[in-house]
Design an enzyme around this catalytic site. Structure first.
Site, PDB file in Angstrom:
ATOM      1  N   HIS A 161     -10.526   0.953   1.662  1.00  0.00           N
ATOM      2  CA  HIS A 161     -10.365   1.936   2.740  1.00  0.00           C
ATOM      3  C   HIS A 161     -11.621   1.809   3.596  1.00  0.00           C
ATOM      4  O   HIS A 161     -12.683   2.292   3.216  1.00  0.00           O
ATOM      5  CB  HIS A 161     -10.214   3.358   2.188  1.00  0.00           C
ATOM      6  CG  HIS A 161      -9.972   4.385   3.257  1.00  0.00           C
ATOM      7  ND1 HIS A 161      -8.776   5.059   3.392  1.00  0.00           N
ATOM      8  CD2 HIS A 161     -10.764   4.816   4.270  1.00  0.00           C
ATOM      9  CE1 HIS A 161      -8.857   5.876   4.433  1.00  0.00           C
ATOM     10  NE2 HIS A 161     -10.051   5.753   4.989  1.00  0.00           N
ATOM     11  N   HIS A 186      -4.654  -0.721   5.762  1.00  0.00           N
ATOM     12  CA  HIS A 186      -4.236   0.066   6.930  1.00  0.00           C
ATOM     13  C   HIS A 186      -5.201  -0.072   8.114  1.00  0.00           C
ATOM     14  O   HIS A 186      -5.827   0.893   8.547  1.00  0.00           O
ATOM     15  CB  HIS A 186      -4.020   1.542   6.582  1.00  0.00           C
ATOM     16  CG  HIS A 186      -5.051   2.178   5.683  1.00  0.00           C
ATOM     17  ND1 HIS A 186      -6.398   2.100   5.913  1.00  0.00           N
ATOM     18  CD2 HIS A 186      -4.912   2.907   4.558  1.00  0.00           C
ATOM     19  CE1 HIS A 186      -7.040   2.756   4.972  1.00  0.00           C
ATOM     20  NE2 HIS A 186      -6.161   3.250   4.132  1.00  0.00           N
ATOM     21  N   ASP A 217       1.345   2.608   3.553  1.00  0.00           N
ATOM     22  CA  ASP A 217       0.478   3.773   3.363  1.00  0.00           C
ATOM     23  C   ASP A 217       1.292   5.057   3.424  1.00  0.00           C
ATOM     24  O   ASP A 217       0.789   6.104   3.845  1.00  0.00           O
ATOM     25  CB  ASP A 217      -0.672   3.798   4.382  1.00  0.00           C
ATOM     26  CG  ASP A 217      -1.754   4.804   4.007  1.00  0.00           C
ATOM     27  OD1 ASP A 217      -1.803   5.215   2.835  1.00  0.00           O
ATOM     28  OD2 ASP A 217      -2.536   5.182   4.895  1.00  0.00           O
ATOM     29  N   LYS A 220      -9.421  -0.325  -5.846  1.00  0.00           N
ATOM     30  CA  LYS A 220      -9.427   0.268  -4.518  1.00  0.00           C
ATOM     31  C   LYS A 220     -10.763   0.961  -4.281  1.00  0.00           C
ATOM     32  O   LYS A 220     -11.153   1.842  -5.047  1.00  0.00           O
ATOM     33  CB  LYS A 220      -8.277   1.280  -4.401  1.00  0.00           C
ATOM     34  CG  LYS A 220      -8.221   2.032  -3.066  1.00  0.00           C
ATOM     35  CD  LYS A 220      -7.787   1.147  -1.917  1.00  0.00           C
ATOM     36  CE  LYS A 220      -7.875   1.879  -0.583  1.00  0.00           C
ATOM     37  NZ  LYS A 220      -6.742   2.780  -0.339  1.00  0.00           N
ATOM     38  N   HIS A 234       0.867  -1.197   0.000  1.00  0.00           N
ATOM     39  CA  HIS A 234       0.000   0.000   0.000  1.00  0.00           C
ATOM     40  C   HIS A 234       0.896   1.236   0.000  1.00  0.00           C
ATOM     41  O   HIS A 234       1.509   1.568   1.017  1.00  0.00           O
ATOM     42  CB  HIS A 234      -0.909   0.018   1.236  1.00  0.00           C
ATOM     43  CG  HIS A 234      -1.879   1.156   1.241  1.00  0.00           C
ATOM     44  ND1 HIS A 234      -3.222   0.990   1.453  1.00  0.00           N
ATOM     45  CD2 HIS A 234      -1.715   2.500   1.055  1.00  0.00           C
ATOM     46  CE1 HIS A 234      -3.840   2.151   1.420  1.00  0.00           C
ATOM     47  NE2 HIS A 234      -2.939   3.092   1.171  1.00  0.00           N
ATOM     48  N   HIS A 258       1.534   5.430  -1.691  1.00  0.00           N
ATOM     49  CA  HIS A 258       1.205   6.610  -2.499  1.00  0.00           C
ATOM     50  C   HIS A 258       2.510   7.239  -2.992  1.00  0.00           C
ATOM     51  O   HIS A 258       3.364   7.591  -2.171  1.00  0.00           O
ATOM     52  CB  HIS A 258       0.453   7.654  -1.669  1.00  0.00           C
ATOM     53  CG  HIS A 258      -0.820   7.133  -1.057  1.00  0.00           C
ATOM     54  ND1 HIS A 258      -2.053   7.296  -1.647  1.00  0.00           N
ATOM     55  CD2 HIS A 258      -1.048   6.430   0.083  1.00  0.00           C
ATOM     56  CE1 HIS A 258      -2.984   6.733  -0.894  1.00  0.00           C
ATOM     57  NE2 HIS A 258      -2.397   6.194   0.163  1.00  0.00           N
TER      58      HIS A 258
END
Ligand code: NCD
Ligand code: ZN
Length: 344
Positions: A136, A174, A247, A99, A13, A15
């Site tokens: 999420h 997460h 994350d 996602k 995970h 970004h």
């Protein structure tokens, strides 16, 4: 000097953003990790296979030649994602899944799903074509307390999704609560979870005691200590359902240190070292390799990496800032000491 050699880890995970900062953010991960699941919450979001492949090209262009790195692209699920797009995702080896962001749950989630209950046809197609659903897991209804949003999502939506689509692979991203750890533990084998370094190393006191600490603010928000302890136990339990997902979510310094600060901890500059710190504090360093380098690959049905990295026990300080695209970013754990460091 103590050393620990483990199979090269993967980050399930991550970004990495886009544009001017991408070239400086990608190497922070590719220097250590072989693969990473790339989150699609750009503006505009990455909703199609073709957009994901273009984004992947931009990421690959940012990987230094001496690094070996494979981005695994997550597509952004919307209320109108078509079965054709799900089929195209299934057929493309660079796409790992979809996602689900409940609309408004977190950074750049405005285009997310507004009515989870209407998504059954998409979930059914994903189950049929073997496409994982990454979630999420927070409700966004304003009357629900922010500390309860994960538990309410599980009770209101996730239990039904998992029960109604038993062939669907689900990753609860997460996780932050004992409720999430218990749900994943008790669910069937195709339900797994990623755990971030900040949710293992911190609880909400680290966010709020002695002043607000914007660099410890992420979503889902840090919870109370008993939840942290449940996540710690899940991570060291040896259960293959729990694996590494940082994350890491960079925001430029002035967007964190402001009256309305962005959510996200930029952990990539010290990612594997933060996990080593946690496992070492738990006297469970022997569990790091499976959590970081084996369970995630096995869960996704991908080969386990063959190369290794070596961590050396040598205290070092995480820098106060790092630069990306010419702008300052404050990494998670900035200015604090870590006991382990990757040997270059
Ligand atoms: C992430 C971001 O900044 O993109 N922020 C965060 O706090 N984790 C989005 C997300 O994963 O929720
Ligand atoms: Zn994220």
């Amino acid at each position: 000097m103590q050393q620990l050699t483990i199979l090269r880890p993967d980050d399930w995970h991550l970004h990495v953003r886009d544009g001017a900062v991408l070239a400086d953010i990608v190497p922070e991960t590719s220097k250590v990790f072989h693969r990473a699941v790339i989150m699609p919450n750009l503006v505009p979001p990455v909703t199609t296979v073709s957009a994901a492949l273009e984004y992947r090209q931009r990421i690959m262009a940012a990987v230094p030649p001496q690094h070996s790195f494979q981005p695994l692209m997550a597509l952004y699920l919307t209320q109108t994602t078509s079965v054709d797009e799900i089929r195209a995702a299934a057929a493309n080896p660079h796409v790992i899944g979809f996602k689900l962001y409940p609309a408004g749950a977190t950074t750049n989630s405005a285009a997310g799903v507004t009515a989870v209950n209407d998504m059954a046809p998409a979930f059914e197609a994903m189950a049929e074509h073997g496409v994982p659903l990454l979630i999420h897991g927070e409700v966004t209804e304003s009357e629900i307390d922010i500390f309860d949003r994960e538990k309410v999502f599980i009770d209101r939506y996730l239990r039904h999704i998992v029960a109604q689509h038993p062939q669907l692979t689900v990753i609860l991203e997460h996780i932050t609560t004992a409720d999430a750890a218990q749900f994943v533990n008790e669910a069937h084998a195709r339900v797994g979870a990623t755990i971030t370094p900040q949710h293992l190393l911190m609880n909400r006191n680290d966010l709020l005691v002695g002043g607000i600490r914007p660099h410890n603010f992420c979503l889902p928000v840090l919870k109370r200590r008993t939840h942290q302890e449940a996540l710690q136990q899940a991570a060291i339990s040896g259960s293959p359902k729990f694996f590494l997902g940082t994350d890491s979510a960079p925001h430029v310094q002035h967007k964190k240190e402001t009256a309305c600060g962005c959510a996200g901890c930029y952990s990539a500059p010290a990612a594997i070292e933060l996990y080593a710190e946690f496992f070492s504090r738990m006297d469970a360093l022997d569990k790091l390799e499976n959590f970081a380098s084996r369970f995630g690959a096995e869960f996704y049905g991908l080969p386990v990496n063959e190369t290794t990295i070596t961590l050396v026990q040598t205290p070092w300080q995480v820098p106060a800032t790092v630069t990306a695209g010419g702008e300052p970013f404050v990494p998670y754990w900035a200015g604090e000491t870590l006991q382990w460091r990757v040997r270059n």
